[in-house]
Enzyme design. Structure first.
Site, PDB file in Angstrom:
ATOM      1  N   VAL A  43       0.832  -1.206   0.000  1.00 52.14           N
ATOM      2  CA  VAL A  43       0.000   0.000   0.000  1.00 52.14           C
ATOM      3  C   VAL A  43       0.868   1.257   0.000  1.00 52.14           C
ATOM      4  CG1 VAL A  43      -1.801   1.298   1.228  1.00 52.14           C
ATOM      5  CG2 VAL A  43      -1.924  -1.202   1.114  1.00 52.14           C
ATOM      6  N   CYS A  44       1.927   1.247   0.796  1.00 52.96           N
ATOM      7  CA  CYS A  44       2.827   2.405   0.842  1.00 52.96           C
ATOM      8  C   CYS A  44       3.505   2.624  -0.510  1.00 52.96           C
ATOM      9  CB  CYS A  44       3.876   2.228   1.936  1.00 52.96           C
ATOM     10  SG  CYS A  44       3.188   2.166   3.595  1.00 52.96           S
ATOM     11  N   SER A  45       3.912   1.542  -1.144  1.00 50.74           N
ATOM     12  CA  SER A  45       4.538   1.658  -2.463  1.00 50.74           C
ATOM     13  C   SER A  45       3.577   2.287  -3.463  1.00 50.74           C
ATOM     14  CB  SER A  45       4.975   0.275  -2.961  1.00 50.74           C
ATOM     15  OG  SER A  45       6.003  -0.235  -2.156  1.00 50.74           O
TER      16      SER A  45
END
Length: 153
Positions: A43-45
């Site tokens: 998700v962060c990527s």
């Protein structure tokens, strides 16, 4: 988390292994702080890749974007290079989560930042903030709307 109309706490963090960024240096510009749990997570990527694509829109509002997590400056460097990011990732590494704690977005139980966004105006006042569930990419719509509202003021 800190609320709207609060003075944004100043901080100095590593942006590269040998360069630091101090928030107060950006007074006179709008600033977006994107706290996120960890480099390399799916998700962060996706979130950081989206913001990389949105940079040209943020720049139209004279806004500087900073990603912040508790990962080290070396981890940020590798992540940023692998994802070809064109904005600084700031290492809230040691003391761990100190800046996230100032913004009240540090998750003590997990030992990482919550997924939270802040739009800070040119005078250093938080004008918009949003905390997203960890597993949800908050997107950029709220940021753009907050920047548009600053333009109207």
């Amino acid at each position: 988390m800190l609320e709207q109309n609060t003075v944004a706490p100043n901080f100095t963090l590593f942006a590269t292994p040998d360069q630091k960024v101090t928030l107060s240096e950006f007074k006179g510009r709008n600033v977006i702080l994107a706290f996120y749990p960890a480099d390399w997570s799916p998700v962060c990527s996706d979130q950081m890749a989206l913001y990389n694509e949105m940079l040209k829109y943020f720049k139209k509002y004279d806004a500087e974007l900073f990603g912040i997590s508790v990962d080290s400056k070396w981890c940020h460097l590798a992540f940023s290079q692998s994802r070809n990011l064109h904005f600084p990732l700031l290492a809230d590494f040691e003391p761990k989560g100190e800046v996230a704690k100032k913004y009240d977005v540090y998750n003590e139980h997990e030992g990482q930042c919550n997924r939270a966004l802040f739009v800070i105006d040119k005078e250093g006042i938080i004008q918009w903030c949003y905390k997203s569930p960890t597993a949800v990419n908050p997107g950029a719509d709220g940021i753009l709307e907050a920047l548009e509202n600053l333009k109207i003021k």
